[in-house]
Design an enzyme around this catalytic site. Structure first.
Site, PDB file in Angstrom:
ATOM      1  N   GLU A   1       2.416 -33.142  10.379  1.00  0.00           N
ATOM      2  CA  GLU A   1       1.156 -33.533  10.482  1.00  0.00           C
ATOM      3  C   GLU A   1       1.001 -34.545   9.229  1.00  0.00           C
ATOM      4  O   GLU A   1       0.314 -35.259   9.062  1.00  0.00           O
ATOM      5  CB  GLU A   1       0.017 -32.483  10.423  1.00  0.00           C
ATOM      6  CG  GLU A   1       0.252 -31.642   9.517  1.00  0.00           C
ATOM      7  CD  GLU A   1      -0.877 -30.521   9.306  1.00  0.00           C
ATOM      8  OE1 GLU A   1      -0.686 -29.511   9.002  1.00  0.00           O
ATOM      9  OE2 GLU A   1      -2.256 -31.102   9.729  1.00  0.00           O
TER      10      GLU A   1
ATOM     11  N   THR B   1      -2.672 -20.503  -3.579  1.00  0.00           N
ATOM     12  CA  THR B   1      -2.827 -19.274  -4.327  1.00  0.00           C
ATOM     13  C   THR B   1      -2.221 -19.188  -5.748  1.00  0.00           C
ATOM     14  O   THR B   1      -2.730 -18.651  -6.724  1.00  0.00           O
ATOM     15  CB  THR B   1      -2.154 -18.000  -3.449  1.00  0.00           C
ATOM     16  OG1 THR B   1      -2.772 -17.933  -2.282  1.00  0.00           O
ATOM     17  CG2 THR B   1      -2.164 -16.623  -4.176  1.00  0.00           C
TER      18      THR B   1
ATOM     19  N   HIS C   1      -2.760 -24.918  15.668  1.00  0.00           N
ATOM     20  CA  HIS C   1      -3.059 -23.403  14.987  1.00  0.00           C
ATOM     21  C   HIS C   1      -2.033 -22.452  15.973  1.00  0.00           C
ATOM     22  O   HIS C   1      -2.016 -21.266  15.302  1.00  0.00           O
ATOM     23  CB  HIS C   1      -4.501 -23.099  14.886  1.00  0.00           C
ATOM     24  CG  HIS C   1      -5.112 -23.800  13.607  1.00  0.00           C
ATOM     25  ND1 HIS C   1      -5.383 -25.066  13.867  1.00  0.00           N
ATOM     26  CD2 HIS C   1      -4.951 -23.268  12.137  1.00  0.00           C
ATOM     27  CE1 HIS C   1      -5.864 -25.562  12.685  1.00  0.00           C
ATOM     28  NE2 HIS C   1      -5.684 -24.295  11.709  1.00  0.00           N
TER      29      HIS C   1
ATOM     30  N   LYS D   1      19.756 -43.223  27.111  1.00  0.00           N
ATOM     31  CA  LYS D   1      19.151 -41.836  26.995  1.00  0.00           C
ATOM     32  C   LYS D   1      17.998 -41.693  27.371  1.00  0.00           C
ATOM     33  O   LYS D   1      16.867 -42.259  27.037  1.00  0.00           O
ATOM     34  CB  LYS D   1      19.526 -41.655  25.415  1.00  0.00           C
ATOM     35  CG  LYS D   1      19.580 -40.104  24.924  1.00  0.00           C
ATOM     36  CD  LYS D   1      19.739 -39.968  23.443  1.00  0.00           C
ATOM     37  CE  LYS D   1      20.075 -38.911  23.038  1.00  0.00           C
ATOM     38  NZ  LYS D   1      20.653 -38.720  21.563  1.00  0.00           N
TER      39      LYS D   1
ATOM     40  N   VAL E   1       0.963  -1.164  -0.067  1.00  0.00           N
ATOM     41  CA  VAL E   1      -0.005   0.119   0.166  1.00  0.00           C
ATOM     42  C   VAL E   1       0.826   1.305  -0.107  1.00  0.00           C
ATOM     43  O   VAL E   1       0.542   2.202  -0.785  1.00  0.00           O
ATOM     44  CB  VAL E   1      -0.975   0.001   1.178  1.00  0.00           C
ATOM     45  CG1 VAL E   1      -1.595   1.351   1.408  1.00  0.00           C
ATOM     46  CG2 VAL E   1      -1.935  -1.316   1.147  1.00  0.00           C
TER      47      VAL E   1
ATOM     48  N   GLY F   1       2.315 -28.754   8.496  1.00  0.00           N
ATOM     49  CA  GLY F   1       2.723 -29.259   7.449  1.00  0.00           C
ATOM     50  C   GLY F   1       2.195 -30.617   6.833  1.00  0.00           C
ATOM     51  O   GLY F   1       2.458 -31.501   7.033  1.00  0.00           O
TER      52      GLY F   1
ATOM     53  N   ASP G   1       4.458 -22.720   5.427  1.00  0.00           N
ATOM     54  CA  ASP G   1       5.012 -23.830   4.929  1.00  0.00           C
ATOM     55  C   ASP G   1       6.449 -23.918   4.423  1.00  0.00           C
ATOM     56  O   ASP G   1       7.059 -25.197   4.080  1.00  0.00           O
ATOM     57  CB  ASP G   1       3.931 -24.947   4.202  1.00  0.00           C
ATOM     58  CG  ASP G   1       2.805 -25.376   4.900  1.00  0.00           C
ATOM     59  OD1 ASP G   1       2.840 -25.344   6.200  1.00  0.00           O
ATOM     60  OD2 ASP G   1       1.666 -25.641   4.419  1.00  0.00           O
TER      61      ASP G   1
END
Ligand code: F6P
Length: 308
Positions: free
Chosen positions: A208, A90, A238, A199, A9, A156, A113
């Site tokens: 995901e 997009t 999220h 360990k 802008v 992801g 991502d």
């Protein structure tokens, strides 16, 4: 996203261009949810997460009728060029749209991502991955205090960059990503070896979209093989998509937003802008789409070495 909108802008207004904001992406374009923007509309937004223009996943845009409606709205508003900000969806939409309609456009890579070719980083990735790192570090405190194995799922669906970077940054014992087939036996063997070496902390970072089925499925198999281990899962979800953007993301978005308007003015169109080795790069939309994004082999090999 907001830092990019602000830069677009303000650079446009500086160059005496009129700017219109399209709310909710392609869906807003179809519905004519379009308003004239002034420099004041983008004041005090650079530090805010989300996007003042909102976003949407538009199925209608993928139809011929939807695209026609979107084009009609652009014409009715006298819009002569577009700046698209988004990820894989997009630019897939853009490629189809520009096969049917001619309008100058440039794109900015906005996705957590980092799954677009033609740029080293995408707007939002640094913020998301830092959120994941902060969360995993905190979980590690519990893992260490209780000698627990944690399976942590990060975002992801198709891309493992958040898992890869956050896993490396947090010293994960294993990282599972969609780009590599998960060999669950190997995962179990590595846990077994770590157990023999006493360990006590195990952090598994799982994208995901990893092909075994994500944290839940991995948990089931690991628990079955190692019933004596104290195992927990955590799905970060999220929280990775929000919050105040990092300095790197604000600078990246500002540089790309500024350069995008200059590119349009110079007649450089139908390209996505990115930053490669510190310099602005221009990649045709179709080349930016994710299958062209190549994950660094070095990084993948390094995971095993650093986890010993
Ligand atoms: O495409 C970006 C992304 O963050 C993916 O990593 C994730 O799977 C998806 O969005 C989540 O989308 P939604 O919010 O629609 O569930």
């Amino acid at each position: 996203m907001n830092a990019a909108i602000r830069a677009v802008v303000r650079t446009a207004v500086y160059n005496k261009l009129e700017v219109y904001g399209i709310r909710r992406g392609y869906q807003g374009m179809i519905e004519g949810d379009i308003y004239k923007m002034q420099t004041t509309d983008v004041a005090n937004i650079i530090q805010r997460g989300g996007t003042i223009l909102k976003t949407a996943r538009s199925r209608e845009f993928l139809t011929k009728e939807g695209m026609q409606k979107a084009h009609n709205q652009i014409q009715q508003h006298g819009i002569e060029a577009l700046v698209l900000i988004g990820g894989d969806g997009t630019f897939r939409g853009a490629v189809e749209f520009f096969e049917n309609f001619t309008i100058p456009a440039v794109g900015l890579p906005g996705t957590i991502d980092k799954d677009l070719a033609g740029t080293d980083f995408t707007i939002g990735f640094d913020t998301a991955v830092n959120t994941a790192v902060e969360a995993i570090d905190k979980i590690r405190d519990t893992a260490e205090a209780h000698d627990r194995l944690f399976i942590i799922e990060v975002m992801g669906r198709d891309a493992g960059y958040i898992a890869l970077h956050s896993g490396i940054a947090c010293g994960a014992e294993d990282i599972l990503i969609p780009e590599l087939a998960t060999h669950i036996d190997e995962v179990l063997n590595r846990i077994d070896q770590d157990e023999r070496r006493k360990k006590t902390v195990h952090i598994l970072v799982v994208a995901e979209g990893e092909d075994f089925g994500g944290a839940k499925e991995v948990y089931t198999v690991v628990k079955e093989r190692f019933p004596m281990l104290d195992i927990r899962t955590a799905v970060l979800g999220h929280i990775q998509r929000g919050g105040s953007p990092s300095c790197s993301d604000r600078v990246l978005a500002s540089r790309l937003g500024y350069a995008s308007v200059n590119a349009l003015i110079a007649g450089r169109t139908q390209v996505m802008l990115g930053i490669i080795n510190g310099a602005i790069a221009y990649t045709p939309f179709e080349n930016a789409i994710k299958q062209n994004s190549v994950m660094s082999k070095d990084m993948l090999e390094m995971i095993r070495v650093l986890a010993i």
